[in-house]
Each structure stands twice: as structure tokens, then as C-alpha cells.
Scaffold this motif. Structure first.
Motif, PDB file in Angstrom:
ATOM      1  N   SER A  37       0.826  -1.208   0.000  1.00 29.59           N
ATOM      2  CA  SER A  37       0.000   0.000   0.000  1.00 29.59           C
ATOM      3  C   SER A  37       0.857   1.252   0.000  1.00 29.59           C
ATOM      4  CB  SER A  37      -0.922   0.025   1.221  1.00 29.59           C
ATOM      5  OG  SER A  37      -1.802  -1.051   1.189  1.00 29.59           O
ATOM      6  N   PHE A  38       1.927   1.249   0.772  1.00 27.34           N
ATOM      7  CA  PHE A  38       2.831   2.392   0.813  1.00 27.34           C
ATOM      8  C   PHE A  38       3.497   2.612  -0.546  1.00 27.34           C
ATOM      9  CE2 PHE A  38       7.057   4.203   1.539  1.00 27.34           C
ATOM     10  CZ  PHE A  38       6.676   5.419   2.092  1.00 27.34           C
ATOM     11  N   ILE A  39       3.951   1.534  -1.175  1.00 31.77           N
ATOM     12  CA  ILE A  39       4.612   1.649  -2.482  1.00 31.77           C
ATOM     13  C   ILE A  39       3.629   2.163  -3.534  1.00 31.77           C
ATOM     14  CG2 ILE A  39       5.653   0.300  -4.357  1.00 31.77           C
ATOM     15  CD1 ILE A  39       6.982  -1.408  -2.151  1.00 31.77           C
ATOM     16  N   ILE A  40       2.424   1.649  -3.541  1.00 31.43           N
ATOM     17  CA  ILE A  40       1.415   2.090  -4.515  1.00 31.43           C
ATOM     18  C   ILE A  40       1.056   3.557  -4.283  1.00 31.43           C
ATOM     19  CG2 ILE A  40      -0.986   1.787  -5.231  1.00 31.43           C
ATOM     20  CD1 ILE A  40      -0.532  -1.244  -4.785  1.00 31.43           C
ATOM     21  N   LEU A  42       2.951   5.832  -2.945  1.00 32.65           N
ATOM     22  CA  LEU A  42       4.117   6.612  -3.368  1.00 32.65           C
ATOM     23  C   LEU A  42       4.153   6.741  -4.884  1.00 32.65           C
ATOM     24  CD1 LEU A  42       6.551   8.023  -2.107  1.00 32.65           C
ATOM     25  CD2 LEU A  42       7.833   5.905  -2.436  1.00 32.65           C
ATOM     26  N   LEU A  43       3.846   5.680  -5.588  1.00 34.43           N
ATOM     27  CA  LEU A  43       3.807   5.709  -7.052  1.00 34.43           C
ATOM     28  C   LEU A  43       2.727   6.676  -7.548  1.00 34.43           C
ATOM     29  CD1 LEU A  43       4.815   4.462  -9.738  1.00 34.43           C
ATOM     30  CD2 LEU A  43       3.042   2.745  -9.450  1.00 34.43           C
ATOM     31  N   ILE A  44       1.563   6.645  -6.956  1.00 38.49           N
ATOM     32  CA  ILE A  44       0.482   7.556  -7.348  1.00 38.49           C
ATOM     33  C   ILE A  44       0.873   9.003  -7.056  1.00 38.49           C
ATOM     34  CG2 ILE A  44      -1.886   8.257  -6.815  1.00 38.49           C
ATOM     35  CD1 ILE A  44      -2.515   5.263  -6.501  1.00 38.49           C
ATOM     36  N   PHE A  45       1.536   9.241  -5.929  1.00 40.03           N
ATOM     37  CA  PHE A  45       1.995  10.592  -5.598  1.00 40.03           C
ATOM     38  C   PHE A  45       2.977  11.111  -6.642  1.00 40.03           C
ATOM     39  CE2 PHE A  45       5.236  13.255  -3.563  1.00 40.03           C
ATOM     40  CZ  PHE A  45       4.446  14.347  -3.221  1.00 40.03           C
ATOM     41  N   VAL A  46       3.923  10.273  -7.044  1.00 37.74           N
ATOM     42  CA  VAL A  46       4.903  10.675  -8.057  1.00 37.74           C
ATOM     43  C   VAL A  46       4.222  10.940  -9.398  1.00 37.74           C
ATOM     44  CG1 VAL A  46       6.895   9.860  -9.406  1.00 37.74           C
ATOM     45  CG2 VAL A  46       6.860   9.568  -6.930  1.00 37.74           C
ATOM     46  N   MET A  47       3.276  10.098  -9.776  1.00 33.68           N
ATOM     47  CA  MET A  47       2.545  10.315 -11.025  1.00 33.68           C
ATOM     48  C   MET A  47       1.757  11.618 -10.972  1.00 33.68           C
ATOM     49  SD  MET A  47       1.233   6.429 -11.761  1.00 33.68           S
ATOM     50  CE  MET A  47      -0.022   6.951 -12.865  1.00 33.68           C
ATOM     51  N   ASP A  48       1.105  11.905  -9.862  1.00 30.41           N
ATOM     52  CA  ASP A  48       0.326  13.133  -9.706  1.00 30.41           C
ATOM     53  C   ASP A  48       1.230  14.355  -9.796  1.00 30.41           C
ATOM     54  OD1 ASP A  48      -2.083  14.642  -9.081  1.00 30.41           O
ATOM     55  OD2 ASP A  48      -1.173  14.950  -7.103  1.00 30.41           O
ATOM     56  N   LEU A  49       2.361  14.307  -9.123  1.00 35.63           N
ATOM     57  CA  LEU A  49       3.309  15.403  -9.168  1.00 35.63           C
ATOM     58  C   LEU A  49       3.839  15.621 -10.583  1.00 35.63           C
ATOM     59  CD1 LEU A  49       4.574  17.348  -7.115  1.00 35.63           C
ATOM     60  CD2 LEU A  49       6.475  15.745  -6.929  1.00 35.63           C
ATOM     61  N   SER A  50       4.135  14.539 -11.276  1.00 35.88           N
ATOM     62  CA  SER A  50       4.638  14.635 -12.650  1.00 35.88           C
ATOM     63  C   SER A  50       3.601  15.247 -13.580  1.00 35.88           C
ATOM     64  CB  SER A  50       5.023  13.252 -13.174  1.00 35.88           C
ATOM     65  OG  SER A  50       6.016  12.686 -12.375  1.00 35.88           O
ATOM     66  N   PHE A  51       2.367  14.772 -13.500  1.00 32.12           N
ATOM     67  CA  PHE A  51       1.321  15.313 -14.364  1.00 32.12           C
ATOM     68  C   PHE A  51       1.039  16.783 -14.046  1.00 32.12           C
ATOM     69  CE2 PHE A  51      -0.167  10.776 -14.917  1.00 32.12           C
ATOM     70  CZ  PHE A  51       0.285  10.703 -16.223  1.00 32.12           C
ATOM     71  N   ARG A  52       1.108  17.136 -12.767  1.00 31.25           N
ATOM     72  CA  ARG A  52       0.907  18.536 -12.404  1.00 31.25           C
ATOM     73  C   ARG A  52       1.988  19.416 -13.030  1.00 31.25           C
ATOM     74  NH1 ARG A  52       1.609  20.028  -6.401  1.00 31.25           N
ATOM     75  NH2 ARG A  52       0.239  18.246  -6.178  1.00 31.25           N
ATOM     76  N   ASN A  53       3.233  18.982 -12.955  1.00 32.73           N
ATOM     77  CA  ASN A  53       4.326  19.753 -13.551  1.00 32.73           C
ATOM     78  C   ASN A  53       4.211  19.825 -15.068  1.00 32.73           C
ATOM     79  OD1 ASN A  53       5.477  20.366 -11.091  1.00 32.73           O
ATOM     80  ND2 ASN A  53       6.795  18.561 -11.115  1.00 32.73           N
TER      81      ASN A  53
END
Length: 63
Positions: A37-40, A42-53
Motif C-alpha cells: 500500500s505504501f509503495i502504490i 508513493l507511485l500515485i503521488f509521483v505520477m500526480d506530481l509529474s502530471f501537475r508539472n
């Protein structure tokens, strides 16, 4: 009558035929679920940050 037989068979199966995990197995499984759950998340957080940028960059191109 059918309901009574069904309930008796369900109880018999639950008590005598099901193998329940031990406390150690349960802890191990819970740990695996927490790490996954933590890894997933974290992956969603990175994807969200990337798409926002990426979207900020695209918006800056047009405005």
C-alpha cells in the motif's frame, strides 16, 4: 428445513474444514499489505506530481 441444513453445513465447514492462518502468518500478511500500500501510494503521488508539472508547463506555453 433446507435453511436449517444449510446453516448446519455452513457451521460445520467453518469450524472443521477451514484452515485459519496462525498469528505469525497473519502478521506477515499484514506487513506485506502495508508495504504494498505504501509503495502504490508513493507511485500515485509521483505520477500526480509529474502530471501537475507537465500541465503547468503546457499552460505556461499558451498563457
Amino acid at each position: 428445513m433446507k435453511l436449517k441444513i444449510y446453516l448446519q453445513e455452513a457451521y460445520d465447514e467453518l469450524v472443521h474444514k477451514v484452515t485459519w492462518p496462525t498469528w505469525k502468518e497473519l502478521q506477515s500478511s499484514a506487513l506485506v499489505v502495508m508495504i504494498a500500500s505504501f509503495i502504490i501510494s508513493l507511485l500515485i503521488f509521483v505520477m500526480d506530481l509529474s502530471f501537475r508539472n507537465i500541465m503547468d508547463f503546457v499552460y505556461r506555453l499558451f498563457y
